[in-house]
Scaffold this active site. Structure first.
Site, mmCIF file in Angstrom:
data_model
loop_
_atom_site.group_PDB
_atom_site.id
_atom_site.type_symbol
_atom_site.label_atom_id
_atom_site.label_comp_id
_atom_site.label_asym_id
_atom_site.label_seq_id
_atom_site.Cartn_x
_atom_site.Cartn_y
_atom_site.Cartn_z
ATOM 1 N N SER A 7 26.768 9.304 -8.985
ATOM 2 C CA SER A 7 27.654 10.122 -8.144
ATOM 3 C C SER A 7 26.888 11.366 -7.723
ATOM 4 O O SER A 7 25.881 11.719 -8.345
ATOM 5 C CB SER A 7 28.934 10.497 -8.897
ATOM 6 O OG SER A 7 28.631 11.127 -10.120
ATOM 7 N N GLU A 9 27.198 15.558 -6.323
ATOM 8 C CA GLU A 9 28.042 16.750 -6.212
ATOM 9 C C GLU A 9 27.608 17.605 -5.022
ATOM 10 O O GLU A 9 26.417 17.813 -4.811
ATOM 11 C CB GLU A 9 27.921 17.554 -7.513
ATOM 12 C CG GLU A 9 28.748 18.823 -7.514
ATOM 13 C CD GLU A 9 28.737 19.503 -8.877
ATOM 14 O OE1 GLU A 9 29.043 18.833 -9.880
ATOM 15 O OE2 GLU A 9 28.420 20.700 -8.915
ATOM 16 N N ASP A 101 34.405 30.128 -13.709
ATOM 17 C CA ASP A 101 33.964 31.481 -14.070
ATOM 18 C C ASP A 101 34.517 32.420 -13.023
ATOM 19 O O ASP A 101 34.309 32.192 -11.820
ATOM 20 C CB ASP A 101 32.428 31.564 -14.063
ATOM 21 C CG ASP A 101 31.827 30.741 -15.192
ATOM 22 O OD1 ASP A 101 32.257 30.919 -16.337
ATOM 23 O OD2 ASP A 101 30.943 29.918 -14.902
ATOM 24 N N HIS A 141 27.778 25.621 -24.356
ATOM 25 C CA HIS A 141 28.214 26.573 -23.324
ATOM 26 C C HIS A 141 27.794 27.979 -23.756
ATOM 27 O O HIS A 141 27.927 28.334 -24.922
ATOM 28 C CB HIS A 141 29.741 26.486 -23.164
ATOM 29 C CG HIS A 141 30.250 27.357 -22.061
ATOM 30 N ND1 HIS A 141 30.744 28.621 -22.290
ATOM 31 C CD2 HIS A 141 30.320 27.154 -20.724
ATOM 32 C CE1 HIS A 141 31.116 29.153 -21.131
ATOM 33 N NE2 HIS A 141 30.876 28.285 -20.172
ATOM 34 N N GLN A 168 26.474 19.598 -18.267
ATOM 35 C CA GLN A 168 25.636 20.584 -17.599
ATOM 36 C C GLN A 168 24.246 19.958 -17.469
ATOM 37 O O GLN A 168 23.897 19.071 -18.262
ATOM 38 C CB GLN A 168 25.578 21.840 -18.483
ATOM 39 C CG GLN A 168 24.853 23.001 -17.873
ATOM 40 C CD GLN A 168 25.442 23.372 -16.517
ATOM 41 O OE1 GLN A 168 25.046 22.769 -15.517
ATOM 42 N NE2 GLN A 168 26.356 24.306 -16.490
ATOM 43 N N PHE A 211 19.325 29.896 -12.087
ATOM 44 C CA PHE A 211 20.519 29.092 -12.322
ATOM 45 C C PHE A 211 20.585 28.651 -13.789
ATOM 46 O O PHE A 211 21.626 28.756 -14.442
ATOM 47 C CB PHE A 211 20.470 27.897 -11.375
ATOM 48 C CG PHE A 211 21.779 27.224 -11.160
ATOM 49 C CD1 PHE A 211 22.966 27.956 -11.155
ATOM 50 C CD2 PHE A 211 21.841 25.849 -10.951
ATOM 51 C CE1 PHE A 211 24.190 27.335 -10.959
ATOM 52 C CE2 PHE A 211 23.058 25.218 -10.754
ATOM 53 C CZ PHE A 211 24.230 25.959 -10.748
ATOM 54 N N HIS A 261 25.361 11.934 -12.738
ATOM 55 C CA HIS A 261 25.986 12.754 -11.697
ATOM 56 C C HIS A 261 24.916 13.713 -11.188
ATOM 57 O O HIS A 261 24.434 14.555 -11.947
ATOM 58 C CB HIS A 261 27.165 13.518 -12.323
ATOM 59 C CG HIS A 261 27.940 14.357 -11.366
ATOM 60 N ND1 HIS A 261 28.791 13.821 -10.421
ATOM 61 C CD2 HIS A 261 28.021 15.702 -11.218
ATOM 62 C CE1 HIS A 261 29.361 14.806 -9.735
ATOM 63 N NE2 HIS A 261 28.912 15.960 -10.201
#
Ligand code: FAD
Length: 285
Positions: A7, A9, A101, A141, A168, A211, A261
């Protein structure tokens, strides 16, 4: 050979030109026959209109399913219920459910402060209508109290009705495999409720480092150092980046990863090159 589902994004473009470009990116990537495309959403509703506009445009373009991201932080239940109704009426039946966020300056967690609350709310509101994907963190996280607390949170999201989770991005296959095995030990049947690997192609050094630092993803030292050595040599970065991510994906495939993904960054080439060379594209491409 294990052939994981693929997939892609997208994030909503800011300009009319960007929007048009995204449509042609979609057409190109759609030729690879992905399972679905997802479209990100700015927490607190900050990209609501732009997300909706690209979701609608993509739905009109082909039959490939579109999964809008939906976030809960800073929003109230009525706004989220409205969005769920809208998506149902558009024929959408899959969502990526996140906390999000808050944009800087915006305060107040809202009525649903965590993704777990959102998953529960979607199930209460819409029953089983939506296939729900949530976020997972092989390297934890950045705001989590501890690794175990973060795993508990993910287990809770699965138990509240998430059908799958998407990680992630990461460049260390062992972190993914460790999380997958931990979930199994915690009673999650990852065949029925998969852990999808989030894959970030490497095309740019400074953006990637910024990032990764902001979302707590580790860039291995040998990758960071070589990217720095390449300076402005974009071709060298692209080729090295391709090699690193290709090796990562090969390892994941050999370990039986169920789906990948791709964080496409709205680009065709790096994603197409990886998917084709891994043998994951449609036979006809
Ligand atoms: P949660 O699962 O709620 O977890 C957030 C943090 O809170 C974690 O540290 C968790 O351990 C902790 N926590 C959970 N419950 C509690 C509790 N009761 N008390 C204290 N701490 C708790 N962001 C966007 O804004 N828009 C997007 O479209 C978007 N798409 C994404 C897609 C993917 C696949 C991924 C992996 C991330 C995406 N993000 C997006 C980023 C995401 O919103 C952020 O990482 C956000 O900080 C956490 O979201 P979450 O859904 O993982 O939150």
């Amino acid at each position: 050979m294990n052939k994981p589902a693929v997939s892609f994004e997208f994030f909503p473009a800011k300009t009319e030109l960007g929007h048009e470009k995204l449509l042609s990116t979609f057409d190109e990537l759609n030729k690879l026959a992905p399972t679905y495309f997802s479209v990100t959403y700015g927490a607190g509703g900050s990209t609501r209109d732009r997300t909706l506009s690209i979701v609608q445009a993509l739905l009109e373009r082909s039959d490939t399913p579109i999964a809008p991201h939906i976030s809960c932080i800073g929003d109230d239940k009525s706004k989220i219920a409205e969005l769920l109704e809208l998506y149902k009426n558009l024929g959408i039946n899959r969502l990526v459910a996140l906390r999000g966020d808050l944009p800087s300056g915006q305060v107040g967690m809202g009525e649903l402060p965590f993704a777990l609350d959102l998953v529960k709310f979607i199930r209460e509101h819409s029953g089983d209508h939506f296939h729900i994907e949530v976020a997972a963190y092989p390297e934890m996280h950045p705001q989590a109290r501890s690794f175990q607390f973060d795993v508990d949170n993910l287990v809770n999201k699965y138990q509240a009705g998430a059908n799958a989770s998407i990680t992630q991005f990461f460049y260390n296959a062992d972190s993914y495999l460790y999380l997958r095995d931990t979930l199994k030990q915690r009673g999650i049947d990852t065949t029925a409720q998969p852990l999808v690997a989030g894959i970030m192609p490497i095309t740019n050094s400074s953006n990637l480092v910024r990032f990764a630092d902001s979302c707590g993803a580790d860039i291995p030292r040998y990758v960071r150092k070589q990217l720095a050595d390449f300076g402005d040599d974009r071709r060298a970065i692209r080729d090295f980046g391709f090699e690193v991510v290709h090796r990562l994906c090969e390892r994941l495939i050999s370990e039986g990863v169920p789906a990948m993904h791709f964080y496409s960054m709205n680009k065709v080439e790096p994603n197409k090159r990886l998917v084709k060379s891994l043998g994951l594209a449609a036979e006809t491409v």
